[in-house]
Scaffold this active site. Structure first.
Site, PDB file in Angstrom:
ATOM      1  N   GLU A  64      76.106  45.072  32.768  1.00  6.31           N
ATOM      2  CA  GLU A  64      75.676  45.297  31.961  1.00  6.31           C
ATOM      3  C   GLU A  64      76.212  43.823  30.705  1.00  6.31           C
ATOM      4  OE1 GLU A  64      77.258  46.420  28.248  1.00  6.31           O
ATOM      5  OE2 GLU A  64      77.762  47.841  29.330  1.00  6.31           O
ATOM      6  N   CYS A  69      79.287  45.737  23.519  1.00  5.36           N
ATOM      7  CA  CYS A  69      78.266  44.832  23.575  1.00  5.36           C
ATOM      8  C   CYS A  69      77.493  45.295  23.166  1.00  5.36           C
ATOM      9  CB  CYS A  69      78.311  45.347  25.010  1.00  5.36           C
ATOM     10  SG  CYS A  69      78.394  46.988  25.740  1.00  5.36           S
ATOM     11  N   GLU A  93      75.922  36.353  20.401  1.00  2.44           N
ATOM     12  CA  GLU A  93      76.570  37.028  20.181  1.00  2.44           C
ATOM     13  C   GLU A  93      77.856  36.988  19.816  1.00  2.44           C
ATOM     14  OE1 GLU A  93      78.027  39.261  24.026  1.00  2.44           O
ATOM     15  OE2 GLU A  93      77.658  40.799  23.036  1.00  2.44           O
TER      16      GLU A  93
END
Ligand code: NAI
Ligand code: MG
Length: 487
Positions: A266, A300, A397
């Site tokens: 993940e 996330c 990100e």
């Protein structure tokens, strides 16, 4: 508590309201939890866990090396071949329920420690992290004796020893996401928390010890990337579960290729939050704030790319700026705080680097005029407009309280823009029309799509990504399936 400099909006201020810390019990030094006992690291090395809101040391934590990891995996294998492997699902479920109840009893202590060690506002650790972590144990406890119903007409077997590596953004919650389904399915566990936030996993180890869970079923080894790599590369680990950066996810995938280790990864995200012109604007503004500023943007699935339909862009952006001005940045232990401390000095540097890149790329920046504490790692909530699809801050990100804002005219255009990313973890859609929701949710390439809400989690619903956001699901039945062999 940071004082607001801009009082013109509310006209009043909150008095400080810090949560007490007298009820928490923390040791000065934590050893490794292996085979039901606390053991010293074979290197004799410890590292500091600090409070990112004041840079003070909280405790020392053992640094496990390969030999320690080997000991933990052997203990997990012994428990798997022994007491745990032979136990009925019904009995396993009782232990998992017991752990859930004990966590609930200690919820206040766990919430304060989570906030001290990680920097997140107490409101979040108290109302979100800890209750959800307990709920994951409760939920999976219920499946332990019903595996045949979970996967009807299939033969269900556990995998063996699960090696689990978790990040620093939701420390106890990520431990729960990983440990609870593994135990329900009958596996044993070696878990490594992140180096900056080990303390709640160690408190969980104390709870597990007190619960009477057979020795070796759950082993907690603390340390850095080398400790994580030792778990991944251990030949007797059957399954690797990892949450963290895409870079480390790629290293792990390479490391286990050619082995028969199962894996769930993940990883990162750059999720789109899409506001259509018929959306309830005030709720959407709250959803945008919750999407990106929740937990300092250390999420996330953070809604870090905002797309607003052109006809409502001005009103949404103005309202968003007003809302930003009213957010409190400061002492995470204060119950009024909206935005706490950035988790580490390194992460603050990363965020600052991206803010600089955004300015250099010619984007227009807006930061709330709040004052921030001089000690500790803090970042004011930040918006960027006038960004291009190709801007670095739109593509990469950032993992901080930084939002990029783009506009669009048609639904087809926004679908194309939202999907133009290497990631695919989550998305949000805000509209009054159900048909628009269905149209968008089927076309957005993201594991989770929220409609008229954002960052909502539940143990019963699966979570996970597309593309570079990883593979495999956690939560719900899908999360259980990741810990069983079906035939
Ligand atoms: P990271 O991926 O290095 O750390 C996550 C966990 O992996 C930690 O427990 C770490 O000790 C462990 N680890 C590090 N190297 C490893 C290796 N070679 N083998 C096995 N385990 C290893 O993340 P980091 O450096 O803390 O953060 C960097 C960036 O990653 C952030 O800026 C953010 O963009 C992203 N990130 C994403 C998260 C998510 O929830 N998807 C969580 C944390 C970070
Ligand atoms: Mg810490």
């Amino acid at each position: 508590m940071a004082k607001k400099t801009d009082k013109k909006l509310s006209g009043w201020d909150f008095s400080p309201s810090p949560e007490g810390t007298s009820h928490i019990a923390l040791k000065d030094k934590y050893d490794l939890f292996i085979d039901g006992k606390w053991v010293k690291p074979s290197s004799g090395k410890y590292f500091d866990s600090i409070n990112p809101s004041n840079e003070e040391k909280i405790s020392s934590v053992a640094h496990a090396n390969q030999a320690d990891v080997d000991k933990a995996v052997k203990a997990a294998r012994k428990a798997y071949n022994g007491a745990w492997g032979k136990m009925s699902g019904k009995e396993r479920g009782k232990y998992i329920y017991r752990i859930a109840r004990m966590m609930q009893e200690k919820a206040r202590e766990l919430a304060v420690i989570e906030t001290l060690d990680g920097g997140k506002p107490i409101r979040e650790s108290r109302d979100i992290d800890i209750p959800l972590a307990c709920n994951h144990f409760f939920y999976y406890a219920g499946w332990a004796d019903k595996l045949d119903y979970a996967f009807p007409n299939r033969k269900v077997e556990s995998l063996g020893v699960a090696g689990q590596i978790i990040p620093w953004n939701f420390p106890l919650l990520m431990a729960a996401w990983k440990i609870a389904p593994a135990l329900a399915a009958g596996n044993t566990v070696v878990l490594k928390p992140a180096e900056s936030t080990s303390l709640t996993a160690l408190k969980l180890a104390e709870i597990i010890e007190e619960s009477g869970l057979p020795a070796g079923v759950v082993n907690i080894v603390t340390g850095f990337g080398d400790t994580g790599a030792a778990i991944v590369n251990h030949p007797d680990v059957d399954k690797v579960a990892f949450t963290g950066s895409t870079d480390v996810g790629k290293i792990i995938q390479k490391a286990i290729s050619g082995t028969d280790k199962k894996a769930t990864l993940e990883l990162g995200g750059k999720s789109a939050n899409i506001i259509l012109e018929d959306a309830p604007i005030d709720q959407a503004v709250e959803g945008i704030v919750n999407g990106i500023f929740f937990n300092q943007g250390h999420v996330c699935c953070a809604g870090s790319r905002l797309f607003v339909q052109e006809s409502v862009a001005e009103v949404v952006i103005n309202k968003l700026k007003q809302r930003l001005d009213s957010l409190y940045v400061g002492n995470p232990l204060d119950k009024n705080t909206d935005i706490g401390a950035i988790n580490s000095k390194e992460q603050l540097q990363t965020i600052k680097k991206y803010i600089k890149i955004g300015q250099e790329e010619g984007a227009e920046m807006y930061q709330s005029p709040c004052s921030i504490p001089t000690k500790g790692y803090f970042c004011p909530p930040t918006l960027f407009t006038n960004v291009a699809q190709s801007s670095v801050i739109v593509q990469e990100e950032i993992f901080g309280p930084v939002l990029t804002i783009q506009t669009f005219r048609t639904v087809d255009e926004v679908i194309q823009k939202a999907n133009n990313t290497p990631f695919g973890l989550a998305a949000g859609v805000w509209t009054d029309k159900g048909s628009r929701i269905f149209n968008l949710t089927t076309k957005l390439r993201a594991g989770v799509v929220w409609a008229n809400t954002y960052n909502k989690f539940d143990p019963t619903s699966p979570f996970g990504g597309y593309k570079e956001s990883g593979f495999g699901r956690e939560g719900g039945l899908h999360g259980l399936e990741a810990y069983v062999k079906l035939s």
